[in-house]
Design a protein around this motif. Structure first.
Motif, short mmCIF file in Angstrom:
data_model
loop_
_atom_site.label_atom_id
_atom_site.label_comp_id
_atom_site.label_asym_id
_atom_site.label_seq_id
_atom_site.Cartn_x
_atom_site.Cartn_y
_atom_site.Cartn_z
N ASP A 1 51.67 81.34 22.14
CA ASP A 1 51.85 81.52 20.75
C ASP A 1 51.18 80.32 20.19
OD1 ASP A 1 53.44 83.75 21.23
OD2 ASP A 1 55.38 82.76 21.04
N MET A 2 51.23 79.14 20.61
CA MET A 2 50.60 78.10 20.34
C MET A 2 49.26 78.28 19.91
SD MET A 2 50.61 74.24 21.44
CE MET A 2 49.72 74.65 22.85
N VAL A 3 48.25 78.55 21.00
CA VAL A 3 47.14 78.81 21.02
C VAL A 3 46.47 79.78 19.92
CG1 VAL A 3 45.23 79.35 22.63
CG2 VAL A 3 46.90 77.84 23.57
N ILE A 4 47.16 81.01 20.17
CA ILE A 4 46.85 82.23 19.07
C ILE A 4 47.35 81.84 17.77
CG2 ILE A 4 47.29 84.61 18.41
CD1 ILE A 4 47.55 85.14 21.43
N GLY A 5 48.28 81.22 17.36
CA GLY A 5 48.81 80.93 16.26
C GLY A 5 48.20 79.98 15.34
N VAL A 6 47.72 78.69 16.17
CA VAL A 6 47.01 77.63 15.58
C VAL A 6 45.46 78.16 15.25
CG1 VAL A 6 45.84 75.48 16.08
CG2 VAL A 6 48.09 75.95 16.73
N ALA A 7 44.82 78.69 16.31
CA ALA A 7 43.50 79.44 15.94
C ALA A 7 43.53 80.43 14.81
CB ALA A 7 43.02 80.00 17.42
N TYR A 8 44.48 81.25 14.66
CA TYR A 8 44.47 82.39 13.56
C TYR A 8 44.60 81.80 12.41
CZ TYR A 8 45.59 86.95 11.91
OH TYR A 8 45.62 88.18 11.02
#
Length: 344
Positions: free
Chosen positions: A156-163
């Protein structure tokens, strides 16, 4: 009207002697951002106690399944539903670790003696309906629950931050399209997504992780987007762009490092939510399947025999409650330490 006849001393008008070396002396030690944050966290006693307790629970999740000497997946039918019994505590009458239960007439009897359990055999948390050791199963279930929660929170952190960073930095049409996608995902209930994943995939750790990940990153993306919208117009971003830095370098070298505190805080709040959601899925039968165990499946099994053998539900319920409280207390402490608006 009286007149003041006191003489004025010339020494009163002499400039003060100021040592230029001492004027630039630093009275307090120089601290980095993280050192200052740690000092603030240490002032929060609840966060510190929760941190130590969480470390203890994590260690027990790793070594606990091997401490009792019983296989968590091996059941002995004749040892089913044994109450807790602990060495050195079995003779303490006011503790529930003597291996006794009350029958319907209210009389206490030794279950271990009744079922001819071998001398020297102890089950610290008792056994379940299949004769499996609850102590090893509780910590094995804690291990699985923490693994699922940390994995889902990391994704969630990786996808959410990048998005969120891409959406806010480029803005315009890109931002409009990406935000409409988020609105569509928010409108889909999580439970429906989980059921679809279980239909497509086999029930297990993979299907639960995928289900938690599909919509779990939306909150992080929105928070990061809002922060990037504030930071991208700051002077340091303009200076970096003037010096010829690429968009990718500005985002990952200038913007994201300034959001570390916000990212950590939101991730810490995401972990207990993921643990609770996984326990809920297992409780309603959509989670892990036997012989795998999680805290949710253990609570579900214990709930079925709550009136007769309450200890089968009490111990996993205590562990999951402690984990969720600890994560929330630590997240509160980090929010107070890392959020500049909360500083005194």
């Amino acid at each position: 009207m009286t007149q003041n006849n006191e003489s004025v001393n010339k020494d009163m008008f002499v400039p003060a002697k100021i040592d230029s070396d001492k004027s630039e002396e630093i009275s307090k030690p120089s601290l980095s951002y993280w050192q200052d944050a740690w000092l603030r966290v240490r002032k929060n006693k609840a966060a510190v106690v929760s941190l130590y307790l969480l470390v203890f629970l994590t260690i027990m999740a790793l070594v606990g399944p091997y401490m009792s000497g019983h296989d968590p997946n091996l059941g002995i039918a004749k040892y089913s539903n044994l109450p807790p019994k602990v060495q050195a505590l079995e003779n303490v009458s006011w503790l529930p670790f003597d291996g006794t239960l009350e029958n319907r007439s209210g009389k206490t009897y030794d279950v271990y003696e009744t079922k001819n359990v071998e001398a020297g055999t102890y089950y610290w948390f008792g056994t379940d309906y299949l004769g499996r050791d609850l102590f090893s199963r509780v910590w094995k279930g804690t291990q699985v629950s923490l693994y699922i929660a940390f994995l889902a929170a990391f994704i969630d952190m990786v996808i959410g931050v990048a998005y969120g960073a891409i959406s806010a930095y480029y803005g315009g049409r890109v931002d409009n399209v990406l935000q409409r996608i988020i609105e569509i995902l928010v409108g889909i209930p999580n439970l429906i997504v989980v059921i679809l994943m279980i239909i497509i995939l086999d029930p297990g750790i993979l299907s639960i992780t995928v289900a938690l990940t599909i919509t779990g990153w939306v909150g992080m993306a929105r928070v990061v987007r809002g922060q990037v919208l504030k930071l991208k117009s700051q002077e340091f971003v303009l200076a970096s762009r003037t010096l010829g830095s690429t968009d990718r370098r500005i985002m990952w070298k200038r913007l994201i490092p300034n959001l570390v505190g916000v990212i950590i805080i939101n991730t810490m709040f995401t972990i207990p939510s993921a643990i609770f959601f996984e326990a809920f899925l297992s409780f309603i039968g959509l989670g892990l399947q036997a012989p795998l165990a999680s805290l949710g499946t253990l609570i579900d099994d214990g709930f079925k025999t709550l009136r007769l053998y309450p200890y089968q539900m009490v111990y996993p319920a205590i562990v999951i409650s402690l984990i969720m409280i600890c994560f929330n207390m630590i997240a509160d402490g980090l929010r107070d330490a890392l959020d500049p608006k909360m500083r005194d």
